[in-house]
Structure formats: C-alpha cells, structure tokens
Motif scaffolding. Structure first.
Motif, PDB file in Angstrom:
ATOM      1  N   GLU A  96       0.844  -1.191   0.000  1.00 28.81           N
ATOM      2  CA  GLU A  96       0.000   0.000   0.000  1.00 28.81           C
ATOM      3  C   GLU A  96       0.882   1.244   0.000  1.00 28.81           C
ATOM      4  O   GLU A  96       1.992   1.238   0.528  1.00 28.81           O
ATOM      5  CB  GLU A  96      -0.920   0.008   1.222  1.00 28.81           C
ATOM      6  N   TYR A  97       0.353   2.321  -0.595  1.00 24.26           N
ATOM      7  CA  TYR A  97       1.119   3.559  -0.694  1.00 24.26           C
ATOM      8  C   TYR A  97       0.233   4.756  -0.413  1.00 24.26           C
ATOM      9  O   TYR A  97      -0.912   4.827  -0.881  1.00 24.26           O
ATOM     10  CB  TYR A  97       1.719   3.684  -2.101  1.00 24.26           C
ATOM     11  N   ASP A  98       0.761   5.692   0.368  1.00 28.71           N
ATOM     12  CA  ASP A  98       0.047   6.938   0.650  1.00 28.71           C
ATOM     13  C   ASP A  98       0.827   8.089   0.025  1.00 28.71           C
ATOM     14  O   ASP A  98       1.938   8.400   0.480  1.00 28.71           O
ATOM     15  CB  ASP A  98      -0.090   7.145   2.156  1.00 28.71           C
ATOM     16  N   PRO A  99       0.286   8.745  -0.994  1.00 30.74           N
ATOM     17  CA  PRO A  99       1.026   9.805  -1.682  1.00 30.74           C
ATOM     18  C   PRO A  99       1.195  11.079  -0.853  1.00 30.74           C
ATOM     19  O   PRO A  99       2.007  11.930  -1.205  1.00 30.74           O
ATOM     20  CB  PRO A  99       0.171  10.077  -2.926  1.00 30.74           C
ATOM     21  N   ILE A 100       0.441  11.218   0.229  1.00 30.58           N
ATOM     22  CA  ILE A 100       0.596  12.413   1.071  1.00 30.58           C
ATOM     23  C   ILE A 100       1.820  12.284   1.980  1.00 30.58           C
ATOM     24  O   ILE A 100       2.670  13.169   2.043  1.00 30.58           O
ATOM     25  CB  ILE A 100      -0.679  12.655   1.908  1.00 30.58           C
TER      26      ILE A 100
END
Length: 247
Positions: A96-100
């Motif tokens: 999973e990736y969070d761009p913020i």
C-alpha cells in the motif's frame, strides 16, 4: 519473525526444535552485499528495521523490501516515490502507498493497537509530515488521534479539542512558520510533547530553521524536538512513550 514468535510456534507445535534452533543460530543481520539487514533489531529494541526509500537504487530497494517482508511478515518504507511504489508492487502486490506521507507498507491484518497518541498540526500544509508521524505510530501499534489545522492564529480551534489532546499518552506538535504550537500545547498538557518543525513557511522560515529554533527555545516544560520534517522520528518516539504509558 522475532524470537517470541519462534518460541510461540515451537510451543504450539507448528515449528520443530531443529527449525527453531536454526533460526536462533542465524547471524543478527542478513548480508546482501550492498546492505546488511538488521533482522535482530526488533528483538533488541522492540521495533523492526524500516526502509528509508529516497535515494536507493531500484534493484536495491526491491530486494531489501522483499527480504524484510519475508523475514518480518510486514515492512514499512518512508520517503517513497510513486515510481518506487509501482516497482515494489510488481513483486509484492499487497503493498500500500500513501502519496501524502510518501509511506509505503505491507502490514499484518491482525495487528492490535493500544493507547493513544495525539498528532496535532498548526496548518493544513503540515499534514504530509503529520501523516508520516501518524502512520508510523499506527504501524508500530499505537492508536492515533489526528487533530489538524489548530495553529496559534486561532487558538479556539485547539481549545475545542483540548480534552482529547490531554487524554493522550503523548502529543506530537507539528508546525512550520514560527513553530509556536509546541509551546502552547506544552503549557496545556501533563504528557510529553514531541515537537516537529516543518519547512512550511516564507523566506525567513529558512526551510524550517525558524520553527526549529522556536521549539528548541520553548519556555514550556516537557517539550522535546526532532529534526525538521522528521515525522518518522516523532512517530517512533511517541510510540515508545505510548507503550510506557500503557504499561
């Protein structure tokens, strides 16, 4: 897998004595040539090794991420780009990736969280650093209460959430500009405050230096300061405090 998990599996009969012995005889690190993965870190410190992604060669990053996942069953990467996420996801599609926050992770689904950490920001522009702190703390097993945009230009916003902030085992105060939020919160709570200066601000902010100096020179007691934009360091330290609070 840490030593306790090995012993629990041995006790439950899902691991043989020979397998457990082989695990415990391993070196406390895994040699990859370009990296030495600290597979013993969780046993020593209670926290597994985390990957700082920025600046790593693609091949190195992918291999490090895969090896840590195989060893730990989960892995956290900080300061990851979207391109790096797509590279990892090709090999580990559950990533999973969070761009913020630029956090990339694979996390165990049955993880239990405890206690409470309050993560507060002065402004909305501080949220990327705040999310790095909050998601780090959550990954390490803490419950997190997010309280954003409560800076000193409108103290009524902070006071409206004061009961929640005061009930936390630790508070992370994140601010750019002049960095006054940490001092204000430090004077309102009886728990440790971890101050995070951010690089948010105009020219004389000097990339976060003005906020750093304000926080270091805080007249409020119980305020500790981490480096500029270091949400990860704040989330880690806050989890240590939260664990002590729960004990």
């Amino acid at each position: 897998m840490d030593t306790r998990e090995v012993l629990e599996q041995l006790k439950a009969g899902s691991m043989t004595v020979e397998e457990a012995e082989g695990y415990l005889r391993r070196q406390p690190f895994e040699e990859l040539g370009y990296a030495k993965l600290d597979t013993h870190r969780q046993t020593r410190s209670g926290f597994p090794e985390v990957v700082f992604c920025a600046g790593k060669a693609d091949e190195h990053l992918v291999n490090i991420f895969q090896h840590l996942y195989q060893d730990q069953g989960e892995v956290l990467g900080t300061r990851a780009s979207e391109e790096q996420y797509h590279l990892i996801r090709e090999k580990l599609p559950q990533t999973e990736y969070d761009p913020i926050s630029h956090i990339m992770r694979i996390e165990k689904q049955d993880k239990k969280r405890s206690g409470r950490i309050a993560v507060c920001t002065a402004g909305t522009a501080d949220i990327p650093v705040a999310e790095e702190a909050a998601q780090t703390a959550e990954y390490f097993g803490s419950n997190v209460e997010r309280i954003y945009d409560v800076g000193v230009s409108g103290l009524h916003r902070l006071l409206a959430r004061l009961e929640v902030i005061q009930s936390a085992n630790c508070v992370i105060a994140i601010a750019g500009m002049e960095g006054a939020l940490a001092s204000v919160i430090g004077g309102l709570v009886d728990k440790p405050v971890i101050a995070v200066p951010t690089s948010v601000g105009y020219g004389a902010n000097l990339g976060g230096l003005s906020a750093l100096l304000t926080m270091i020179n805080s007249c409020a007691n119980g305020v500790a300061v981490v480096n500029i934009d270091n949400g990860y360091g704040a989330g880690y330290m806050a989890t240590q405090i939260n664990r002590l609070g729960e004990k």
